[in-house]
Design an enzyme around this catalytic site. Sequence first.
Site, short mmCIF file in Angstrom:
data_model
loop_
_atom_site.label_atom_id
_atom_site.label_comp_id
_atom_site.label_asym_id
_atom_site.label_seq_id
_atom_site.Cartn_x
_atom_site.Cartn_y
_atom_site.Cartn_z
N GLU A 80 0.68 -1.05 -0.07
CA GLU A 80 0.08 0.14 0.03
C GLU A 80 0.99 1.27 0.02
O GLU A 80 1.99 1.17 0.58
CB GLU A 80 -1.02 0.08 1.14
CG GLU A 80 -1.93 1.07 1.39
CD GLU A 80 -2.68 0.91 2.37
OE1 GLU A 80 -3.62 1.84 2.88
OE2 GLU A 80 -2.33 -0.02 3.43
N LYS A 98 -9.40 2.55 -2.43
CA LYS A 98 -9.61 1.88 -0.87
C LYS A 98 -11.21 2.54 -0.31
O LYS A 98 -11.40 3.84 -0.15
CB LYS A 98 -8.55 2.51 0.06
CG LYS A 98 -8.71 1.59 1.21
CD LYS A 98 -7.53 1.77 2.31
CE LYS A 98 -7.23 1.09 3.36
NZ LYS A 98 -5.92 1.15 4.21
N CYS A 142 -5.54 -3.43 1.78
CA CYS A 142 -5.22 -3.39 3.61
C CYS A 142 -6.57 -3.88 3.98
O CYS A 142 -7.15 -4.90 4.03
CB CYS A 142 -4.47 -2.22 3.77
SG CYS A 142 -3.74 -2.45 5.52
#
Length: 262
Positions: free
Chosen positions: A41, A110, A144
């Site tokens: 990330e 995200k 994540c």
Amino acid sequence: MRTALLQSSGLPGSVVGNLKVLDEAARRAADAGAGLVVTPEMFLTGYAIGDDIARLAEAADGDSADAVAEIAGRHGVAIVYGYPERAGETVFNSAQLVSAEGVRLANYRKTHLFGCFERDHFAHGERSVVQADLGGLRVGLLICYDVEFPENVRAHALAGTDLLVVPTAQMHPFQFVAESMIPVRAFENQMYVAYVNRVGREGEFEFVGLSTLAGPDGVARTRAGRAEDLVLADVDPAFVAASREANPYLQDRRPGLYGSLV
């Protein structure tokens, strides 16, 4: 498709430096027969860089995207990289997939931001399933914290994702995600999951490494330790198909009973 997991925090704050790290990793991965390299990330800029996130953020088709495409094309290997994406005045925590020919195939923002740090610096993405076809596989993207929500991964399973790629910045004391959750996510959704982490201390965070590629049988094909590393494992479309045939999880679902979940 041999997949290389680049476990590295690179050089926080230096896009030029991180592109050099990526270039070297892509060379090594290609020499080892890999068809895909995955970074952590926010690899392009660094994660814990505060207001530099907004300063270094770029459009999905910006100069750094062109530089990654050049690296991918020169080494003949596809790349998934994490970066801060600028869209007008808005900044997203994003991951982009570039083909071995240097073509941008997919860009994901995200959707589940972790903690005050991320909510202070990024906007939420609104598209949960982003995919592209690569090397005979349907590749999906999450980042994540997204993978810790079972609904996200199940949505990918129902959309046909074979390999779920998850650039991550997993920190102490949550290493159980890499050790336990990722193999379970792969098994219960009948897919491969590539979870690629940062490592070492960066600002207020201590990243735990343990990058993992788990198969649909719940077995980790490779797992890095707590240091910078490049680890490789094979993702086999035929094994995905056979595993789905043998394991009835997806077929035995009863969606009519799950309405209360949403």
